[in-house]
Each structure stands twice: as structure tokens, then as C-alpha cells.
Design a protein around this motif. Structure first.
Motif, PDB file in Angstrom:
ATOM      1  N   ASP A  53       0.838  -1.209   0.000  1.00 44.14           N
ATOM      2  CA  ASP A  53       0.000   0.000   0.000  1.00 44.14           C
ATOM      3  C   ASP A  53       0.868   1.252   0.000  1.00 44.14           C
ATOM      4  O   ASP A  53       0.570   2.216  -0.716  1.00 44.14           O
ATOM      5  N   ALA A  54       1.916   1.255   0.809  1.00 45.84           N
ATOM      6  CA  ALA A  54       2.783   2.438   0.880  1.00 45.84           C
ATOM      7  C   ALA A  54       3.415   2.719  -0.484  1.00 45.84           C
ATOM      8  O   ALA A  54       3.490   3.871  -0.918  1.00 45.84           O
ATOM      9  N   ASP A  55       3.819   1.677  -1.181  1.00 46.78           N
ATOM     10  CA  ASP A  55       4.441   1.860  -2.512  1.00 46.78           C
ATOM     11  C   ASP A  55       3.399   2.374  -3.510  1.00 46.78           C
ATOM     12  O   ASP A  55       3.675   3.262  -4.315  1.00 46.78           O
ATOM     13  N   ARG A  56       2.194   1.826  -3.456  1.00 48.45           N
ATOM     14  CA  ARG A  56       1.145   2.270  -4.383  1.00 48.45           C
ATOM     15  C   ARG A  56       0.771   3.721  -4.134  1.00 48.45           C
ATOM     16  O   ARG A  56       0.507   4.474  -5.078  1.00 48.45           O
ATOM     17  N   LEU A  57       0.718   4.105  -2.864  1.00 50.54           N
ATOM     18  CA  LEU A  57       0.347   5.490  -2.564  1.00 50.54           C
ATOM     19  C   LEU A  57       1.335   6.475  -3.169  1.00 50.54           C
ATOM     20  O   LEU A  57       0.962   7.572  -3.575  1.00 50.54           O
ATOM     21  N   HIS A  81      -0.286   6.520 -19.109  1.00 57.28           N
ATOM     22  CA  HIS A  81       0.083   5.704 -17.951  1.00 57.28           C
ATOM     23  C   HIS A  81      -0.912   5.864 -16.794  1.00 57.28           C
ATOM     24  O   HIS A  81      -1.136   4.926 -16.029  1.00 57.28           O
ATOM     25  N   PHE A  82      -1.497   7.046 -16.682  1.00 54.37           N
ATOM     26  CA  PHE A  82      -2.511   7.228 -15.633  1.00 54.37           C
ATOM     27  C   PHE A  82      -3.681   6.265 -15.852  1.00 54.37           C
ATOM     28  O   PHE A  82      -4.173   5.657 -14.910  1.00 54.37           O
ATOM     29  N   TYR A  83      -4.123   6.152 -17.109  1.00 56.62           N
ATOM     30  CA  TYR A  83      -5.288   5.301 -17.397  1.00 56.62           C
ATOM     31  C   TYR A  83      -4.922   3.817 -17.403  1.00 56.62           C
ATOM     32  O   TYR A  83      -5.724   2.965 -17.040  1.00 56.62           O
ATOM     33  N   GLU A  84      -3.693   3.508 -17.828  1.00 55.29           N
ATOM     34  CA  GLU A  84      -3.290   2.107 -17.927  1.00 55.29           C
ATOM     35  C   GLU A  84      -2.935   1.509 -16.564  1.00 55.29           C
ATOM     36  O   GLU A  84      -3.029   0.310 -16.364  1.00 55.29           O
ATOM     37  N   LYS A  85      -2.501   2.344 -15.662  1.00 53.09           N
ATOM     38  CA  LYS A  85      -2.092   1.786 -14.377  1.00 53.09           C
ATOM     39  C   LYS A  85      -2.536   2.605 -13.158  1.00 53.09           C
ATOM     40  O   LYS A  85      -3.169   2.072 -12.254  1.00 53.09           O
ATOM     41  N   LEU A  86      -2.205   3.870 -13.125  1.00 56.56           N
ATOM     42  CA  LEU A  86      -2.304   4.602 -11.857  1.00 56.56           C
ATOM     43  C   LEU A  86      -3.741   4.721 -11.338  1.00 56.56           C
ATOM     44  O   LEU A  86      -3.976   4.591 -10.134  1.00 56.56           O
ATOM     45  N   LEU A  87      -4.702   4.941 -12.240  1.00 60.58           N
ATOM     46  CA  LEU A  87      -6.084   5.079 -11.773  1.00 60.58           C
ATOM     47  C   LEU A  87      -6.673   3.730 -11.348  1.00 60.58           C
ATOM     48  O   LEU A  87      -7.750   3.679 -10.759  1.00 60.58           O
ATOM     49  N   LYS A  88      -5.963   2.642 -11.620  1.00 60.14           N
ATOM     50  CA  LYS A  88      -6.444   1.322 -11.192  1.00 60.14           C
ATOM     51  C   LYS A  88      -5.935   0.945  -9.797  1.00 60.14           C
ATOM     52  O   LYS A  88      -6.389  -0.037  -9.214  1.00 60.14           O
ATOM     53  N   LEU A  89      -4.974   1.700  -9.300  1.00 59.15           N
ATOM     54  CA  LEU A  89      -4.343   1.299  -8.036  1.00 59.15           C
ATOM     55  C   LEU A  89      -5.301   1.350  -6.847  1.00 59.15           C
ATOM     56  O   LEU A  89      -5.241   0.510  -5.955  1.00 59.15           O
ATOM     57  N   LYS A  90      -6.176   2.346  -6.851  1.00 57.01           N
ATOM     58  CA  LYS A  90      -7.093   2.548  -5.717  1.00 57.01           C
ATOM     59  C   LYS A  90      -7.885   1.273  -5.408  1.00 57.01           C
ATOM     60  O   LYS A  90      -8.069   0.913  -4.249  1.00 57.01           O
TER      61      LYS A  90
END
Ligand code: ADP
Ligand code: NI
Length: 214
Positions: free
Chosen positions: A119-123, A171-180
């Protein structure tokens, strides 16, 4: 053995230094501090979380050619410095399970400490810092920040994920917005939601400016 944390810090600083691609020492330091904060909330073992956070990027495939060899090295390093075998194994298991690879399903974290460090890494990939890291990484790779002709990819293999035609915005759509959606801990989820909302608002502003509307 108490100063193994200090030794790990030194070890990581030497290896990562000032890498401009988002894998620098300060990323590790933020992840360590966030992991300690989450460990507090979750009642996780703080020392395991801190050690795994400090070492978490040393086996990343962007930094090393052989991930398994890197993991063996880390384990050897821990045991040589007096870490008991069981906790050395725990720390290495967290590092091995941690990274998310496009196109490949990683098994879920086996322990609370693993869930905390993940979680810390994803944040750190979300919010203002996450946005900054994404543009720094793209710039280092020589990729454009945005190209309206390149649509975000719905699914991809690990190979495509690493080497495909990519832009910072995609990259936001492919990965980052999926992290939540993948957050493990309650407090981590609260922070991820906040950072996710900030990231989305950045993307709306960016799109508006791109079209000359804002
Ligand atoms: P990954 O699993 O993608 O390697 P990392 O946490 O190692 O994730 O990535 C380090 C930083 O670089 C993150 O902030 C991440 O958003 C950014 N990054 C990784 N891949 C890309 C990419 N293709 N384009 C832009 N930024 C990226
Ligand atoms: Ni990381």
C-alpha cells in the motif's frame, strides 16, 4: 542487530542514488515513512515493514537484469548482518510479491506486513508526487507527455507494458487510476481515495487546457 536498519539505508542509498526515473532514494524514504505510519494503524510489525520498504526496489526489473539473483543477494545480505532466517525470508517474500506487472497477475500479499508495504508503494504513485514521478519517468524514457492519437491500452503483456508506445498521460489510465481498487488496508484506502481524486482533477485540468477550454 538494531542497526541493520541504518545499514539497509546505506546499502539502498548506494544502489539507487539519484536515479531520475522515480526510483530514487527519496521514493524509498517516502515509502518507508508511509509504511511505518500504516503499520501503526494496522498493528503490523514495524521493523519488518521498515526493512521491506527500504529494500523493496532493489529487485525491480528496471534496475536489475536477474530478479531472482537480486532476491538471493538481498537475502544473503540480511542473513550476513544477523537477521534471523525466518524474518529474512519474510522480508524477501514481500519484496518478491510486491511489484505490479502489466499483463501478469501477481499473487496477493501473504502477510499483513506485505499488505502494508505494498500500500505504501502504491500510494507513492498517486497524488502530486505520483504525477511528478510519472512525468519524470516518461521524460527519462524520452516519451511524450501526451499524444491524442495514442489511446490508452486496455490490456497488455509485460513486454508491451515496458516497451510499448506510451505517454505519461496514458500511464494514468493504464495503471495509476487502477491502483485505488487494489488497496489492502483501511487507512491506505482512505489516502488512496484522496490522492486518486486529486489525480483525476489534474487530468481534467490537463485535458481542458489541452483543448484551450480552461
Ligand atoms: P512499475 O511497476 O510501473 O515499474 P514503479 O513503481 O516501479 O511501477 O514505477 C516507478 C514510477 O515510474 C511510478 O511513479 C510510475 O508511475 C512511473 N512509471 C512506471 N511506468 C511508467 C510509464 N510507462 N510511463 C510513465 N510513468 C511510469
Ligand atoms: Ni517502489
Amino acid at each position: 542487530m538494531s542497526d541493520i536498519v541504518g545499514a539497509a539505508e546505506q546499502f539502498v542509498r548506494e544502489r539507487l542514488g539519484g536515479d531520475a526515473g522515480g526510483h530514487d532514494w527519496w521514493h524509498v524514504d517516502r515509502v518507508r515513512r508511509m509504511a511505518l505510519k500504516l503499520a501503526e494503524h494496522e498493528g503490523a510489525d514495524r521493523r519488518i515493514c521498515e526493512m521491506a520498504a527500504l529494500l523493496h526496489d532493489l529487485a525491480d526489473d528496471k534496475l536489475v537484469t536477474d530478479e531472482r539473483e537480486a532476491l538471493r543477494d538481498i537475502r544473503g545480505w540480511l542473513v550476513r548482518r544477523g537477521e534471523p532466517e525466518a524474518s529474512a525470508d519474510h522480508i524477501v517474500d514481500i519484496i518478491a510479491t510486491m511489484s505490479f506487472r502489466g499483463g501478469e497477475d501477481r499473487p496477493p500479499m501473504r502477510t499483513l506486513e506485505g499488505r502494508v508495504v505494498q500500500d505504501a508503494d502504491r500510494l507513492d504513485a498517486l497524488g502530486a508526487v505520483g504525477i511528478a514521478r510519472t512525468f519524470a519517468y516518461s521524460g527519462k524514457k524520452g516519451r511524450p507527455m501526451h499524444d491524442p492519437a495514442l489511446r490508452p491500452r486496455e490490456s497488455m503483456t509485460a513486454e508491451q507494458y515496458r516497451s510499448g508506445n506510451d505517454t505519461a498521460i496514458n500511464h494514468f489510465y493504464e495503471k495509476l487510476l487502477k491502483l485505488k481498487a487494489g488497496m489492502n488496508t483501511e487507512y491506505g484506502r482512505v489516502l488512496a481515495e484522496r490522492r486518486h481524486a486529486y489525480t483525476e482533477s489534474f487530468l481534467r485540468q490537463f485535458a481542458g487546457e489541452w483543448e484551450g477550454e480552461l
